[in-house]
Enzyme design. Structure first.
Site, PDB file in Angstrom:
ATOM      1  N   SER A 120      24.971  30.575  41.292  1.00  0.00           N
ATOM      2  CA  SER A 120      25.523  31.885  41.643  1.00  0.00           C
ATOM      3  C   SER A 120      24.727  32.550  42.764  1.00  0.00           C
ATOM      4  CB  SER A 120      25.539  32.797  40.412  1.00  0.00           C
ATOM      5  OG  SER A 120      25.952  34.095  40.769  1.00  0.00           O
ATOM      6  N   LYS A 124      34.965  34.195  31.251  1.00  0.00           N
ATOM      7  CA  LYS A 124      35.735  35.389  31.617  1.00  0.00           C
ATOM      8  C   LYS A 124      36.770  35.780  30.562  1.00  0.00           C
ATOM      9  CE  LYS A 124      35.377  35.420  36.660  1.00  0.00           C
ATOM     10  NZ  LYS A 124      36.134  35.467  37.935  1.00  0.00           N
ATOM     11  N   ASP A 169      37.986  41.194  40.876  1.00  0.00           N
ATOM     12  CA  ASP A 169      38.411  40.130  41.798  1.00  0.00           C
ATOM     13  C   ASP A 169      39.581  40.560  42.680  1.00  0.00           C
ATOM     14  OD1 ASP A 169      36.502  38.288  40.996  1.00  0.00           O
ATOM     15  OD2 ASP A 169      37.782  37.394  39.459  1.00  0.00           O
TER      16      ASP A 169
END
Length: 276
Positions: free
Chosen positions: A19, A70, A106
């Site tokens: 990440s 998620k 997002d």
């Protein structure tokens, strides 16, 4: 220097070492002279709830959540924003009074990246793909008033996405190139082009587009995917995927550290240097 007053946040994933979020958030903390730290948090599948409750109890302000957590994070939230509910996922969590508050950044990050490239999120939009990113983007574009068309190799997934959103049109995968001339924006929300691997004949497909078409890709490794390269050769406006990563991070930074950071050349170049 980390001390007793340091504000703590991080990113949960499995794996999570790849990440770039710690690099970005810690850069913003340094630029804005915030006593904060953002750390990678490897959490194995099945351990998310324990990890979230423990981090909240330990004084963390919140976390980002990435693959594969998620959807589970969405289910564990005590409260969700309308954006997260429409996206069906939560990637940005804030801990408050023992509760987990969830948001999905997002789609809004994608739209902000469009605007940064002088592309208005409006008109008819065709999204390739029907995964989690496609749903978040589609929901955000619908909230902007766009007419959203979805196509996916597995038609059932596209139909399920449209059903979940309560709006949108499914186009068969074999037929979407013939409809490209009706679109204002084309979005690749699949893994096509990742690592530069893509055998799609984009130059031929894009010949069917109007010259006013804007082409966006959520893939950012490489920054210029085969789709974006073909679009540029056709004279179309293009939007790379790295900006989406930067813009979606802003809301989380604000929630945890209390400031809206700018997506500037310095932050873009920081991540770009790490990708090359």
């Amino acid at each position: 220097m980390i001390n007793g007053k340091t504000v703590l946040a991080g990113v949960i994933g499995w794996p999570v070492a790849h990440s770039r979020s710690p690099m970005l958030h810690n850069h913003w903390c340094k630029v804005h002279q915030i006593n904060g730290a953002y750390v990678p948090l490897p959490v194995a599948p099945g351990q998310l709830e324990v990890a979230l409750r423990g981090l909240a109890a330990a004084g963390f302000r919140g976390v980002n959540v990435t693959i594969p957590h998620k959807e589970e994070a969405f289910r564990l939230c005590d409260e969700l924003t309308m954006t997260a509910k429409r996206a069906g996922a939560a990637n940005t969590l804030r801990f408050e009074d023992g509760r987990i508050l969830g948001d999905c950044t997002d789609g809004t990050g994608f739209c902000d990246n469009l605007r940064a490239h002088a592309v208005s999120p409006s008109g008819s939009v065709l999204i390739l793909g029907a995964g989690g990113a496609a749903r978040a983007i589609a929901a955000a574009l619908q909230d902007c008033g766009c007419d959203v068309f979805i196509t996916n190799r597995t038609a059932a997934r596209a139909e399920a996405l449209v059903s979940a959103l309560g709006a949108g049109v499914v186009l068969p995968w074999a037929d979407w190139p013939a409809r490209l001339g009706e679109m204002q924006i084309l979005i690749n929300a699949t893994s096509l082009g990742m690592g530069g691997h893509d055998e799609t004949d984009w130059p031929s497909i894009l010949q069917q587009a109007q010259l006013g078409l804007s082409v966006a890709d959520i893939v950012y490794t490489p920054l210029q995917t085969p789709l974006l390269r073909a679009a540029q050769q056709r004279g179309l406006r293009t939007v790379e995927g790295l900006g989406m990563l930067l813009y979606q991070a802003r809301a989380g930074f604000h929630a945890w550290f209390g400031l809206w950071p700018e997506v500037d050349k310095q932050s873009f170049d920081l991540l770009m240097a790490d990708l090359t």
